[in-house]
Design a protein around this motif. Sequence first.
Motif, PDB file in Angstrom:
ATOM      1  N   GLY A  90       0.808  -1.217   0.000  1.00 35.27           N
ATOM      2  CA  GLY A  90       0.000   0.000   0.000  1.00 35.27           C
ATOM      3  C   GLY A  90       0.835   1.257   0.000  1.00 35.27           C
ATOM      4  O   GLY A  90       0.398   2.300  -0.494  1.00 35.27           O
ATOM      5  N   ASP A  91       2.030   1.172   0.563  1.00 37.92           N
ATOM      6  CA  ASP A  91       2.937   2.307   0.534  1.00 37.92           C
ATOM      7  C   ASP A  91       4.350   1.813   0.816  1.00 37.92           C
ATOM      8  O   ASP A  91       4.561   0.658   1.201  1.00 37.92           O
ATOM      9  N   GLU A  92       5.298   2.700   0.589  1.00 39.77           N
ATOM     10  CA  GLU A  92       6.691   2.338   0.816  1.00 39.77           C
ATOM     11  C   GLU A  92       7.505   3.592   1.134  1.00 39.77           C
ATOM     12  O   GLU A  92       7.190   4.694   0.667  1.00 39.77           O
ATOM     13  N   ARG A  93       8.544   3.394   1.933  1.00 37.27           N
ATOM     14  CA  ARG A  93       9.484   4.478   2.211  1.00 37.27           C
ATOM     15  C   ARG A  93      10.478   4.554   1.053  1.00 37.27           C
ATOM     16  O   ARG A  93      10.984   3.523   0.610  1.00 37.27           O
ATOM     17  N   PHE A  94      10.750   5.759   0.560  1.00 38.69           N
ATOM     18  CA  PHE A  94      11.678   5.914  -0.555  1.00 38.69           C
ATOM     19  C   PHE A  94      13.101   5.906  -0.011  1.00 38.69           C
ATOM     20  O   PHE A  94      13.703   6.940   0.293  1.00 38.69           O
ATOM     21  N   LEU A  95      13.613   4.703   0.118  1.00 38.64           N
ATOM     22  CA  LEU A  95      14.918   4.434   0.708  1.00 38.64           C
ATOM     23  C   LEU A  95      15.628   3.372  -0.128  1.00 38.64           C
ATOM     24  O   LEU A  95      14.999   2.726  -0.970  1.00 38.64           O
ATOM     25  N   PRO A  96      16.925   3.145   0.110  1.00 34.02           N
ATOM     26  CA  PRO A  96      17.611   2.062  -0.610  1.00 34.02           C
ATOM     27  C   PRO A  96      16.962   0.708  -0.343  1.00 34.02           C
ATOM     28  O   PRO A  96      16.348   0.476   0.708  1.00 34.02           O
ATOM     29  N   ALA A  97      17.097  -0.198  -1.283  1.00 39.09           N
ATOM     30  CA  ALA A  97      16.430  -1.500  -1.214  1.00 39.09           C
ATOM     31  C   ALA A  97      16.819  -2.289   0.022  1.00 39.09           C
ATOM     32  O   ALA A  97      16.024  -3.096   0.522  1.00 39.09           O
ATOM     33  N   ASP A  98      18.047  -2.085   0.526  1.00 39.27           N
ATOM     34  CA  ASP A  98      18.498  -2.859   1.675  1.00 39.27           C
ATOM     35  C   ASP A  98      18.250  -2.154   3.000  1.00 39.27           C
ATOM     36  O   ASP A  98      18.721  -2.609   4.047  1.00 39.27           O
ATOM     37  N   SER A  99      17.478  -1.061   2.983  1.00 43.13           N
ATOM     38  CA  SER A  99      17.180  -0.356   4.230  1.00 43.13           C
ATOM     39  C   SER A  99      16.230  -1.181   5.090  1.00 43.13           C
ATOM     40  O   SER A  99      15.193  -1.644   4.605  1.00 43.13           O
ATOM     41  N   ASP A 133      17.711   3.578  -4.682  1.00 38.03           N
ATOM     42  CA  ASP A 133      18.923   3.252  -5.428  1.00 38.03           C
ATOM     43  C   ASP A 133      18.608   2.630  -6.785  1.00 38.03           C
ATOM     44  O   ASP A 133      19.506   2.174  -7.485  1.00 38.03           O
ATOM     45  N   ALA A 134      17.326   2.632  -7.157  1.00 33.84           N
ATOM     46  CA  ALA A 134      16.916   2.111  -8.462  1.00 33.84           C
ATOM     47  C   ALA A 134      16.366   3.198  -9.373  1.00 33.84           C
ATOM     48  O   ALA A 134      16.496   3.113 -10.598  1.00 33.84           O
ATOM     49  N   VAL A 135      15.724   4.211  -8.801  1.00 34.03           N
ATOM     50  CA  VAL A 135      15.168   5.323  -9.570  1.00 34.03           C
ATOM     51  C   VAL A 135      15.556   6.631  -8.898  1.00 34.03           C
ATOM     52  O   VAL A 135      15.939   6.659  -7.726  1.00 34.03           O
ATOM     53  N   ALA A 136      15.422   7.727  -9.645  1.00 39.92           N
ATOM     54  CA  ALA A 136      15.964   9.003  -9.187  1.00 39.92           C
ATOM     55  C   ALA A 136      15.109   9.715  -8.156  1.00 39.92           C
ATOM     56  O   ALA A 136      15.624  10.490  -7.346  1.00 39.92           O
ATOM     57  N   SER A 137      13.809   9.493  -8.178  1.00 40.96           N
ATOM     58  CA  SER A 137      12.926  10.264  -7.305  1.00 40.96           C
ATOM     59  C   SER A 137      11.718   9.451  -6.889  1.00 40.96           C
ATOM     60  O   SER A 137      11.389   8.429  -7.517  1.00 40.96           O
ATOM     61  N   ALA A 138      11.029   9.935  -5.868  1.00 39.86           N
ATOM     62  CA  ALA A 138       9.794   9.291  -5.442  1.00 39.86           C
ATOM     63  C   ALA A 138       8.737   9.380  -6.530  1.00 39.86           C
ATOM     64  O   ALA A 138       7.902   8.483  -6.675  1.00 39.86           O
ATOM     65  N   GLU A 139       8.774  10.457  -7.320  1.00 37.73           N
ATOM     66  CA  GLU A 139       7.845  10.576  -8.439  1.00 37.73           C
ATOM     67  C   GLU A 139       8.083   9.473  -9.460  1.00 37.73           C
ATOM     68  O   GLU A 139       7.123   8.885  -9.985  1.00 37.73           O
ATOM     69  N   ASP A 140       9.352   9.196  -9.740  1.00 39.45           N
ATOM     70  CA  ASP A 140       9.674   8.117 -10.676  1.00 39.45           C
ATOM     71  C   ASP A 140       9.221   6.774 -10.125  1.00 39.45           C
ATOM     72  O   ASP A 140       8.730   5.913 -10.867  1.00 39.45           O
TER      73      ASP A 140
END
Length: 247
Positions: free
Chosen positions: A72-81, A111-118
């Motif tokens: 439903g949602d996610e924190r925009f952080l690196p995948a290993d956070s 670490d996969a895309v540039a922004s939360a918008e992306d």
Amino acid sequence: MNLDIRRHGDTGTLAGDLASALLARLEEAQARGEVPHVGLTGGSISEDVHREVARRATESAVDWSQVVFWWGDERFLPADSPDRNALQARQALLDHLPVDPANVHEVPASDAVASAEDAAASYSETMRSQGAGFFEVLMLGMGPDGHIASLFPGHPAVDAVDEIAVAVHDSPKPPPDRVSLTFEAMDRARAVWFMVSGEGKADAVAAALEVSDRLPTPEEIRAVPARGVRGQVETVWWLDEAAAARL
């Protein structure tokens, strides 16, 4: 609307009963020949539920290769956070089940895309192309302020329309950058299951449910976002006694 309030003596009982209900729900969907899509959430109560599902999975007839997972949602952080909802769910649940990796749809990490918008745009496109059009079950936690997913009281994302997922900035709860499904996306669920524990959330539970007998106004939803999501078939509030104390 089919509203069901289920009260449990403690968090452990709540997590166990919810896990059993989820397994039964998935079995029923698969028995109808469907591939159920499930929306997961984060938070301490969700970790308890995930562990209980994993523990009871061997006793069920669920074909885990035919279950599709979303968040439903996610924190925009690196995948290993360790603060990523997806990582928490993998460690407590998905790593213990024979799931098909192609059926696990995470929100792209920082670490996969540039922004939360992306990330929101990519997640939306994945849901358009690989989603079923609805969730069999969407599980949601709730904060003491009544927020769900990453839709916070008075935040601009609450008013998003014609979008599946949106970027959230300046979150009042860290981290500040997040991605969240919109109300319109979350409303496309047969069953919405809120899972809430602790006395600190009792006031928010009472506020959310005080308008449960009617459609809330936009202003009421902005004040308490948990008022804004209801299942197409059922809406269940899974509560421990502490969270239900103001009802």
